[in-house]
Motif scaffolding. Structure first.
Motif, PDB file in Angstrom:
ATOM      1  N   GLY A 200       0.823  -1.199   0.000  1.00 28.37           N
ATOM      2  CA  GLY A 200       0.000   0.000   0.000  1.00 28.37           C
ATOM      3  C   GLY A 200       0.852   1.241   0.000  1.00 28.37           C
ATOM      4  O   GLY A 200       2.065   1.180  -0.247  1.00 28.37           O
ATOM      5  N   LYS A 206       0.934   2.878   8.695  1.00 30.63           N
ATOM      6  CA  LYS A 206       1.076   1.475   9.073  1.00 30.63           C
ATOM      7  C   LYS A 206       2.281   1.205   9.944  1.00 30.63           C
ATOM      8  O   LYS A 206       2.584   0.059  10.250  1.00 30.63           O
ATOM      9  CB  LYS A 206       1.117   0.612   7.797  1.00 30.63           C
ATOM     10  CG  LYS A 206      -0.196   0.744   7.007  1.00 30.63           C
ATOM     11  CD  LYS A 206      -0.337  -0.172   5.821  1.00 30.63           C
ATOM     12  CE  LYS A 206      -1.662   0.139   5.102  1.00 30.63           C
ATOM     13  NZ  LYS A 206      -1.849  -0.612   3.874  1.00 30.63           N
ATOM     14  N   ALA A 225       4.096   1.012  -2.561  1.00 27.14           N
ATOM     15  CA  ALA A 225       4.824   2.280  -2.516  1.00 27.14           C
ATOM     16  C   ALA A 225       5.650   2.378  -1.243  1.00 27.14           C
ATOM     17  O   ALA A 225       6.723   2.986  -1.210  1.00 27.14           O
ATOM     18  CB  ALA A 225       3.841   3.438  -2.607  1.00 27.14           C
ATOM     19  N   GLY A 307       8.684   3.614  -9.462  1.00 23.65           N
ATOM     20  CA  GLY A 307       8.419   2.200  -9.183  1.00 23.65           C
ATOM     21  C   GLY A 307       6.940   1.993  -8.949  1.00 23.65           C
ATOM     22  O   GLY A 307       6.355   2.633  -8.077  1.00 23.65           O
ATOM     23  N   GLY A 335       1.584  -3.166  -5.580  1.00 29.47           N
ATOM     24  CA  GLY A 335       1.845  -2.157  -6.598  1.00 29.47           C
ATOM     25  C   GLY A 335       0.554  -1.476  -6.961  1.00 29.47           C
ATOM     26  O   GLY A 335      -0.482  -1.677  -6.312  1.00 29.47           O
ATOM     27  N   GLU A 338      -4.456  -1.388  -9.773  1.00 26.86           N
ATOM     28  CA  GLU A 338      -5.637  -0.935 -10.524  1.00 26.86           C
ATOM     29  C   GLU A 338      -5.295  -0.781 -12.006  1.00 26.86           C
ATOM     30  O   GLU A 338      -6.191  -0.740 -12.849  1.00 26.86           O
ATOM     31  CB  GLU A 338      -6.141   0.411  -9.986  1.00 26.86           C
ATOM     32  CG  GLU A 338      -6.551   0.403  -8.514  1.00 26.86           C
ATOM     33  CD  GLU A 338      -5.406   0.785  -7.565  1.00 26.86           C
ATOM     34  OE1 GLU A 338      -4.215   0.651  -7.954  1.00 26.86           O
ATOM     35  OE2 GLU A 338      -5.700   1.183  -6.430  1.00 26.86           O
ATOM     36  N   GLY A 365      -9.011  -2.360   2.638  1.00 27.89           N
ATOM     37  CA  GLY A 365      -9.983  -2.187   1.568  1.00 27.89           C
ATOM     38  C   GLY A 365      -9.428  -2.539   0.203  1.00 27.89           C
ATOM     39  O   GLY A 365     -10.040  -3.291  -0.563  1.00 27.89           O
ATOM     40  N   ASP A 366      -8.246  -2.009  -0.115  1.00 30.58           N
ATOM     41  CA  ASP A 366      -7.710  -2.230  -1.456  1.00 30.58           C
ATOM     42  C   ASP A 366      -7.193  -3.654  -1.639  1.00 30.58           C
ATOM     43  O   ASP A 366      -7.318  -4.228  -2.720  1.00 30.58           O
ATOM     44  CB  ASP A 366      -6.610  -1.215  -1.752  1.00 30.58           C
ATOM     45  CG  ASP A 366      -7.182   0.181  -1.874  1.00 30.58           C
ATOM     46  OD1 ASP A 366      -7.874   0.464  -2.865  1.00 30.58           O
ATOM     47  OD2 ASP A 366      -6.971   0.990  -0.952  1.00 30.58           O
ATOM     48  N   SER A 367      -6.637  -4.235  -0.583  1.00 28.52           N
ATOM     49  CA  SER A 367      -6.182  -5.626  -0.683  1.00 28.52           C
ATOM     50  C   SER A 367      -7.383  -6.538  -0.917  1.00 28.52           C
ATOM     51  O   SER A 367      -7.324  -7.474  -1.714  1.00 28.52           O
ATOM     52  CB  SER A 367      -5.469  -6.075   0.588  1.00 28.52           C
ATOM     53  OG  SER A 367      -4.832  -5.002   1.208  1.00 28.52           O
TER      54      SER A 367
END
Ligand code: ADP
Ligand code: MG
Length: 408
Positions: A200, A206, A225, A307, A335, A338, A365-367
């Motif tokens: 993320g 985190k 990132a 990257g 990465g 999306e 959420g994104d994972s």
């Protein structure tokens, strides 16, 4: 790996026919073209809703959706009510507001098994302030509270905490019980090795989690990132990669800690956590689907490039760690998944997580979205519905929406 749950649940209470229960659910779902774009959170609330209806409960459901500051038809719960009606195969009434005379009358009129959905709780300014008056009004809609909104349990709002405090019975729903048991179990006595994959965007969001897992995990695999803050701390060239300045110092400290621990003999208390960073990077010349793409041999990102994914060697190395894992926790994509040209690293790691032999838990959420997109959501043991809530729980924080419930 489930811990005994510390709170009373809907199993512990008598739901006599017609008992009116205020149920805080997490219906914070994405909407699209006037409908529900992803109903996973509604489905996740079904075990509780079904159990209460089967026992004759009359249900007043409430949730927020998005972040409206005032009543706004674009954030109405009406599409959610329609989808819920399909899922339970029974009518669902939509209230015109969160509270008020009309809503109270609708709640009073509920018969056993009936379901009423209140409007978006954030239409009331008092919601996020945990306002006493709004809490009173919500509490008056039922004679018992059920907290099942794990995704909102880290917020002390009127619908998650204030209303619950005012009711003589406040118990957990089945989703909240499962979420808390699985995540606390991860901390209590995980089957080893415990392998944690973090990705993320932000290290600073985190870092508490990184610290916590440095104490407990056997390996911490870092991608996304976030990895570039670590690379900057190590003196690598990062080009235009997303590097968070305050994250660099935090990353430096985490690396120093892992290095110290590596030299210390293994004891029962210290897991001697290793940090694994990416070995190779896929870069783009800009943050776009149509960007020029380059598979770098190594992790130094040239000037003018950024990257955007982990490379193949990294996927292999991370997969090898995951193959032997007794327990896996994954949060944050590897990465910018999306965009298809930069999705392979996240897909590869998601597959390795799905294939891992041990208990696999995914939060974020994104994972979660990535797992759904790759068709792997059913192949993990637990996909948390709560992004922020799952992270706070793992950081060791107490969640107000859990604490407010009656002790077992
Ligand atoms: P989660 O919701 O699972 O906790 P985050 O919100 O922390 O995850 O991060 C997700 C975002 O990070 C995604 O939108 C993804 O595009 C972005 N991301 C991951 N890797 C990179 C990268 N190398 N460069 C820019 N953005 C990235
Ligand atoms: Mg996110």
């Amino acid at each position: 790996m489930s811990e005994p749950f510390r709170k009373q649940t809907i199993r512990d209470i008598d739901v006599h026919p017609g008992r009116r229960l205020l149920v805080r659910v997490d219906f914070n779902v994405p909407l699209k073209n006037g409908g529900v774009a992803d109903d996973s959170r509604i489905r996740a609330a079904l075990p509780t809703i079904r159990s209460l209806r089967e026992r004759g409960g009359a249900l007043v459901l409430c949730s927020h959706l998005g972040r409206p500051k005032a009543p706004d038809p674009a954030t109405s719960l009406a599409p959610v009510s329609a989808r819920l009606a399909d899922l339970i195969g029974a009518p669902v009434q939509q209230a015109p507001a969160v509270v008020g005379d009309e809503v109270s009358a609708m709640a009073q009129a509920l018969e056993p098994g009936n379901v009423l959905v209140l409007e978006n709780t954030r239409w009331e300014a008092g919601e996020t302030k945990n306002d006493p008056q709004l809490s009173d009004q919500l509490a008056a809609l039922g004679d018992g509270f059920v907290g099942d909104a794990f995704g909102s349990a880290h917020r002390a709002h009127a619908s998650t905490v204030g209303a619950a405090e005012r009711m003589h019975v406040a118990v957990a729903g089945l989703l909240l019980e499962r979420e808390v048991s699985v995540l606390e179990g991860l901390l209590e006595d995980p089957a080893r090795p415990l392998v944690v994959v973090l990705g993320g965007a932000k290290v600073s969001d985190k870092i508490a989690l990184i610290d916590r897992f440095l104490d407990m995990a056997d390996a911490l695999l870092i991608g996304g990132a976030m990895a570039f803050s670590f690379f900057r701390a190590e003196g690598h060239a990062t080009g235009n990669s997303l590097v968070e300045e305050e994250g660099v110092e935090l990353a430096r400290k985490a690396l120093a800690r892992a290095e110290r621990e590596r030299r210390r003999p293994v004891t029962a208390e210290s897991a001697n956590c290793r940090i694994l960073l990416p070995l190779d990077i896929v870069a783009g010349d800009r943050f776009a689907e149509a960007a020029d793409r380059r598979e770098l041999d190594g992790v130094d990102v040239p000037e003018g490039w950024m990257g955007l994914d982990i490379g193949r060697q990294t996927v292999e190395a991370f997969s090898r760690e995951l193959e032997g894992a007794g327990t896996v926790f994954w949060n944050g994509p590897m990465g910018a998944f999306e965009m298809e040209p930069f999705a392979a690293g996240t897909r590869g790691v998601a597959e390795a997580v799905a294939d891992a032999p041990g208990t696999t838990v995914v939060g974020g959420g994104d994972s979660g979205a990535a797992l759904h997109e790759f068709g792997l959501a059913d192949r993990v043991d637990h996909l948390s519905t709560g992004g922020g809530a799952s992270l706070e729980l793992l950081e060791g924080k107490r969640l107000p929406g859990v604490e407010v419930l009656d002790d077992a």
